[in-house]
Scaffold this motif. Structure first.
Motif, PDB file in Angstrom:
ATOM      1  N   MET A 167     -42.831  11.974 -11.638  1.00 19.50           N
ATOM      2  CA  MET A 167     -41.767  11.329 -12.202  1.00 19.50           C
ATOM      3  C   MET A 167     -41.936   9.764 -10.784  1.00 19.50           C
ATOM      4  O   MET A 167     -43.038  10.062 -10.247  1.00 19.50           O
ATOM      5  N   ARG A 168     -41.347   8.427 -10.902  1.00 22.02           N
ATOM      6  CA  ARG A 168     -41.395   7.103 -11.338  1.00 22.02           C
ATOM      7  C   ARG A 168     -40.631   7.108  -9.372  1.00 22.02           C
ATOM      8  O   ARG A 168     -39.396   7.583  -9.846  1.00 22.02           O
ATOM      9  N   THR A 169     -40.736   6.292  -8.828  1.00 23.52           N
ATOM     10  CA  THR A 169     -39.714   6.189  -7.643  1.00 23.52           C
ATOM     11  C   THR A 169     -39.205   4.711  -7.126  1.00 23.52           C
ATOM     12  O   THR A 169     -40.151   3.367  -7.314  1.00 23.52           O
ATOM     13  N   VAL A 204     -32.828  13.000 -11.741  1.00 23.24           N
ATOM     14  CA  VAL A 204     -33.130  11.859 -11.025  1.00 23.24           C
ATOM     15  C   VAL A 204     -33.248  13.279  -9.766  1.00 23.24           C
ATOM     16  O   VAL A 204     -32.173  13.484  -9.343  1.00 23.24           O
ATOM     17  N   LEU A 205     -33.573  12.918  -9.106  1.00 23.87           N
ATOM     18  CA  LEU A 205     -33.806  13.240  -6.932  1.00 23.87           C
ATOM     19  C   LEU A 205     -33.974  12.156  -5.758  1.00 23.87           C
ATOM     20  O   LEU A 205     -34.960  11.854  -6.501  1.00 23.87           O
ATOM     21  N   GLY A 229     -36.803   5.455  -2.874  1.00 26.36           N
ATOM     22  CA  GLY A 229     -37.058   6.527  -2.746  1.00 26.36           C
ATOM     23  C   GLY A 229     -35.259   7.073  -3.095  1.00 26.36           C
ATOM     24  O   GLY A 229     -35.209   9.044  -3.357  1.00 26.36           O
ATOM     25  N   ILE A 230     -35.262   6.853  -5.015  1.00 29.51           N
ATOM     26  CA  ILE A 230     -34.795   7.536  -5.981  1.00 29.51           C
ATOM     27  C   ILE A 230     -35.851   8.297  -7.138  1.00 29.51           C
ATOM     28  O   ILE A 230     -36.335   7.023  -7.944  1.00 29.51           O
ATOM     29  N   TRP A 231     -35.891   9.297  -7.245  1.00 27.70           N
ATOM     30  CA  TRP A 231     -37.257   9.729  -8.239  1.00 27.70           C
ATOM     31  C   TRP A 231     -36.437   9.515  -9.380  1.00 27.70           C
ATOM     32  O   TRP A 231     -35.426  10.136  -9.309  1.00 27.70           O
TER      33      TRP A 231
END
Lengths: 161, 202, 188
Positions: free
Chosen positions: A102-104, A77-78, A107-109
């Motif tokens: 990555m899916r968001t 998670v980024l 704003g949390i990927w």
């Protein structure tokens, strides 16, 4: 001369209402933890999960492939509200940005990968050009960072050890 | 020279994943890989390091140097850990060596720990990267290694990191946590019915 | 409609809970980021230790996710989550206190020299923390939920299982004791 009780309580409350520092990596740890076990229970899900496990066992035959049998699912998670794309790249996907996009959500990927026990270097590639280390993981130290762009390290332990 | 390198690369059969490297770099990496495989060292870590360099758009010379250095360090790690060491153990051993651990520390760890050494070596490297003096980190991991599970070692590393973030001197944080960690390990052994610890990052 | 400046468009708790139940794990990340600071503050003051608070907070978020099917009213997800954290802080209080004593003593020994330089504000912060720590856990819990988290007595009763009149008494005692402890420390 002492303050009136009401004033003291107000000062205490004012102090206690200030924001407190929370580890910025906590969100990532939560997301990683919830990615591992079963999803929230619904009446039909246990049966679906059991069926999926059965199918997995038939397809993967883990009894004949010990490394895969020990692997576990990890969610990376980024938090990057400004990013338009984020890829996870590392020793587990040949450093190929196309393999783990990555899916968001807000704003949390996030993305999920299977990892066998081992030590892996990885990094996030933001907007196809910007390299970021994982703020919630150990960073590859300078003497070990030959390419001058940040990387992190994740070590996956054995289940039985 | 160039022709010789290309011939070597063709001879060992270059991994198609290395097509992302330019031909000269690919040939030199293939030569290093060939030398490694001749002495029984794993080549997958070398491929990954080369691919990391390629994706990060590093110059070819830097990629070759990184792969060559990794190959040499894998050799040192294997000498210290023994020929039975797994690939993850060798990779973690390289990280520990690069953190400054002497090969003897790796050998000592091998002698005291029955479980795979990957996590113990990794924690050692990560502690040093966090500012813990090498001697303190090595002593701590050696003290915990005989009985701690991998999950205990991860918990130990995270606890030390948090103490450091809160202002504790790294060496002192490590020694304090070794004592607490050792207590907890024994408590777990004597209390099998205790609730499981909260989920953690790996 | 055209708007100017920064516009925040947020999903409601109920929408996010529904998305999580439908398999969108990322939506849970939005819930985590929405509640982490407020719940983290409660845990920090309740347990008196940042490490214990973060552990309790992380554990509560994970427990909430795993039992999300039992959240009867998704629009009140926040209150439901609070309940999980309040319970989590209660059950780990004793163990945390034992570890805290152990480490605080060592940390004090390590950093004792720096204490002489603390400013008046830091002294006040420290005094409040120490006074709060001296309260009985049920007094501290009631005081924090009422005055810091600003919850109604009925809501606190729902979270803690205590009656409203008992809670009012706990808050009253907490206020009196806080003033006394701070007076003893000569900060009022």
């Amino acid at each position: 001369m002492f303050e009136h009780e009401e004033d003291v309580v107000q000062r205490v409350v004012q102090q206690l209402r200030r924001p407190v520092a929370i580890d910025p990596a906590l969100d990532a740890r939560v997301m990683q933890a919830i990615a591992k076990p079963e999803p929230p229970a619904r009446s039909i899900w246990p049966w679906l999960a059991a069926a999926a496990v059965l199918v997995s066992l038939i397809i993967w035959r883990p009894w004949s492939r010990s490394a895969e049998a020990e692997s576990a699912t990890f969610q990376f998670v980024l938090v990057a509200p400004q990013a338009t794309s984020v890829s996870l790249v590392g020793d587990f996907n040949d450093w190929d940005p196309k393999r783990s996009p990555m899916r968001t959500a807000n704003g949390i990927w996030a993305t999920v990968v299977q990892l066998a026990p081992g030590r892996y270097r990885y990094a996030y590639l933001v907007n196809g050009a910007e390299w970021r280390a994982d703020p919630g993981a150990p960073t590859v130290p300078p003497p070990d960072d030959e390419f001058g762009k940040p990387s992190s390290v994740v070590t996956v332990g054995g289940k039985g050890s | 020279m160039m022709l010789a390198l290309l011939l070597v690369a063709a001879q060992v059969g270059t991994d198609p994943r290395l097509d992302r490297l330019d031909p000269d770099t690919r040939a030199q990496v293939a030569t290093v890989m060939d030398s490694a495989s001749r002495v029984g060292l794993p080549t997958e870590p070398l491929i990954q390091r080369a691919l990391e360099g390629a994706t990060k758009a590093a110059p070819g010379a830097r990629i070759v140097a990184a792969v060559r250095r990794l190959s040499a360090d894998l050799g040192v790690a294997r000498t210290a850990l023994g020929t039975e060491a797994s690939v993850p153990e060798l990779e973690a051993g390289v990280a520990a060596l690069r953190a400054g651990a002497k090969p003897q520390v790796l050998a000592n760890l091998r002698s005291v720990r029955r479980h795979p050494l990957t996590m113990a070596l990794s924690v050692l490297a990560d502690l040093v990267a966090n500012g813990v003096p090498l001697d303190s980190a090595a002593a701590a991991v050696l003290a915990l290694a005989p009985k701690a599970r991998d999950a205990d070692l991860v918990e130990f590393r995270r606890a030390v990191e948090r103490d450091i973030a809160l202002g504790a001197p790294p060496g002192a944080a490590t020694s304090v946590r070794v004592n607490v960690g050792a207590t907890d390990v024994f408590a777990g052994l004597h209390n099998p019915g205790a609730p499981p610890p909260p989920p953690r990052r790996p | 409609m055209q708007s100017m400046g920064i516009e925040r468009v947020e999903s409601s708790d109920a929408e996010l809970v529904c998305r999580v139940r439908a398999g969108d794990i990322g939506a849970y990340g939005a819930l985590v980021s929405r509640y982490r600071d407020r719940l983290g503050r409660y845990a920090r003051h309740m347990l008196g230790d940042r490490e214990d608070a973060e552990e309790a907070l992380q554990d509560s978020f994970v427990r909430a996710y795993r039992s999300l099917a039992r959240c009867d009213d998704p629009a009140r997800f926040g209150a439901w989550l609070y309940g999980i954290l309040v319970n989590r802080c209660r059950t780990t209080g004793a163990r945390a206190a034992r570890r805290r004593r152990m480490f605080v003593r060592d940390a004090d020994a390590l950093q004792g020299a720096a204490r002489a330089d603390q400013s008046e504000r830091l002294e006040w912060t420290d005094a409040v923390d120490r006074a709060l720590a001296r309260l009985a856990p049920e007094y501290r819990e009631a005081f924090l939920l009422k005055h810091v988290e600003d919850l109604e007595y009925e809501a606190i009763a729902e979270l803690t299982g205590a009656g409203v009149s008992a809670l009012k008494m706990r808050v009253k005692r907490a206020r009196e004791q806080l003033q006394r402890y701070l007076r003893e420390a000569e900060h009022v």
